[in-house]
Design a protein around this motif. Sequence first.
Motif, PDB file in Angstrom:
ATOM      1  N   PRO A  53       0.809  -1.238   0.000  1.00  0.00           N
ATOM      2  CA  PRO A  53       0.000   0.000   0.000  1.00  0.00           C
ATOM      3  C   PRO A  53       0.834   1.277   0.000  1.00  0.00           C
ATOM      4  N   ALA A  54       1.881   1.320   0.808  1.00  0.00           N
ATOM      5  CA  ALA A  54       2.703   2.531   0.877  1.00  0.00           C
ATOM      6  C   ALA A  54       3.427   2.782  -0.444  1.00  0.00           C
ATOM      7  N   GLU A  57       0.880   3.929  -3.059  1.00  0.00           N
ATOM      8  CA  GLU A  57       0.466   5.300  -2.744  1.00  0.00           C
ATOM      9  C   GLU A  57       1.527   6.299  -3.219  1.00  0.00           C
ATOM     10  N   ARG A  58       2.778   5.971  -3.009  1.00  0.00           N
ATOM     11  CA  ARG A  58       3.869   6.852  -3.470  1.00  0.00           C
ATOM     12  C   ARG A  58       3.878   6.965  -4.996  1.00  0.00           C
ATOM     13  N   ASP A  60       1.304   6.582  -6.991  1.00  0.00           N
ATOM     14  CA  ASP A  60       0.141   7.403  -7.356  1.00  0.00           C
ATOM     15  C   ASP A  60       0.413   8.886  -7.148  1.00  0.00           C
ATOM     16  N   ASP A  61       1.045   9.212  -6.028  1.00  0.00           N
ATOM     17  CA  ASP A  61       1.386  10.598  -5.734  1.00  0.00           C
ATOM     18  C   ASP A  61       2.295  11.179  -6.819  1.00  0.00           C
ATOM     19  N   SER A  79      -2.258   2.650  -9.067  1.00  0.00           N
ATOM     20  CA  SER A  79      -3.239   1.869  -8.299  1.00  0.00           C
ATOM     21  C   SER A  79      -4.362   1.338  -9.188  1.00  0.00           C
ATOM     22  N   GLU A 104      -7.162  -2.631   2.512  1.00  0.00           N
ATOM     23  CA  GLU A 104      -6.742  -1.401   1.852  1.00  0.00           C
ATOM     24  C   GLU A 104      -6.637  -1.516   0.334  1.00  0.00           C
TER      25      GLU A 104
END
Length: 154
Positions: A53-54, A57-58, A60-61, A79, A104
Motif C-alpha cells: 500500500p505505501a 500510494e507513493r 500514485d502521488d 493503483s 486497503e
Amino acid sequence: MVDKLFEHHFPNRVLAGIFPIMAGLTSVLCSGLLDRYKNLKFAFLEGGISWVPAHVERMDDHFENPRYNARDLISHPPSHYLKSGRIFFGCEGNEPFLGRVVEEVGEDLFIYSSDYPHADRTEGTAQYLKLRDDIPETVRRKVLEDNARRFYNL
C-alpha cells in the motif's frame, strides 16, 4: 547490488528480499507495459505484502505530480492497474498486517505462498491463515485457492 550496500550481511539480507520486488512492481506499473499488453499478468512473490500500500500510494502521488510527466508513460494512476486483475502478490498466512493490507488494496491480489519452508518464514502458515479471525472466510478462500486459480487460468 543490494547485497553490497552494507558491510554486514544482516542489513543487506533485509533489503535484498524486497528491493528487487519493489523495482519490478515499479517497472510494471509505471512503464506502460500493462497498457500495451492487455492480457499480461504478473505475480510478485517472496517479498511479503506489508509494503504494497505505501509503495503504490507513493507511485500514485508521483503520477499526479505534473513535474514527473507520468502521463507520457501510463494512462492511469498505478493503483488503477492493481484493480485490473493482472497483478498478484504472494503472502504468508502469518503476516501481521495481512488483514489491513487486504482491506486497503483489495482481496483479489494475494496468493498464498506455498513453497515453504524458507529460512526467513514460518512453516505451516496455511493453517495459521485458516484460523485467523481478522480475515473473513471468503477472503481466506481467495488467498488460499481462488486467486491462484485466476492467476494460472485453472
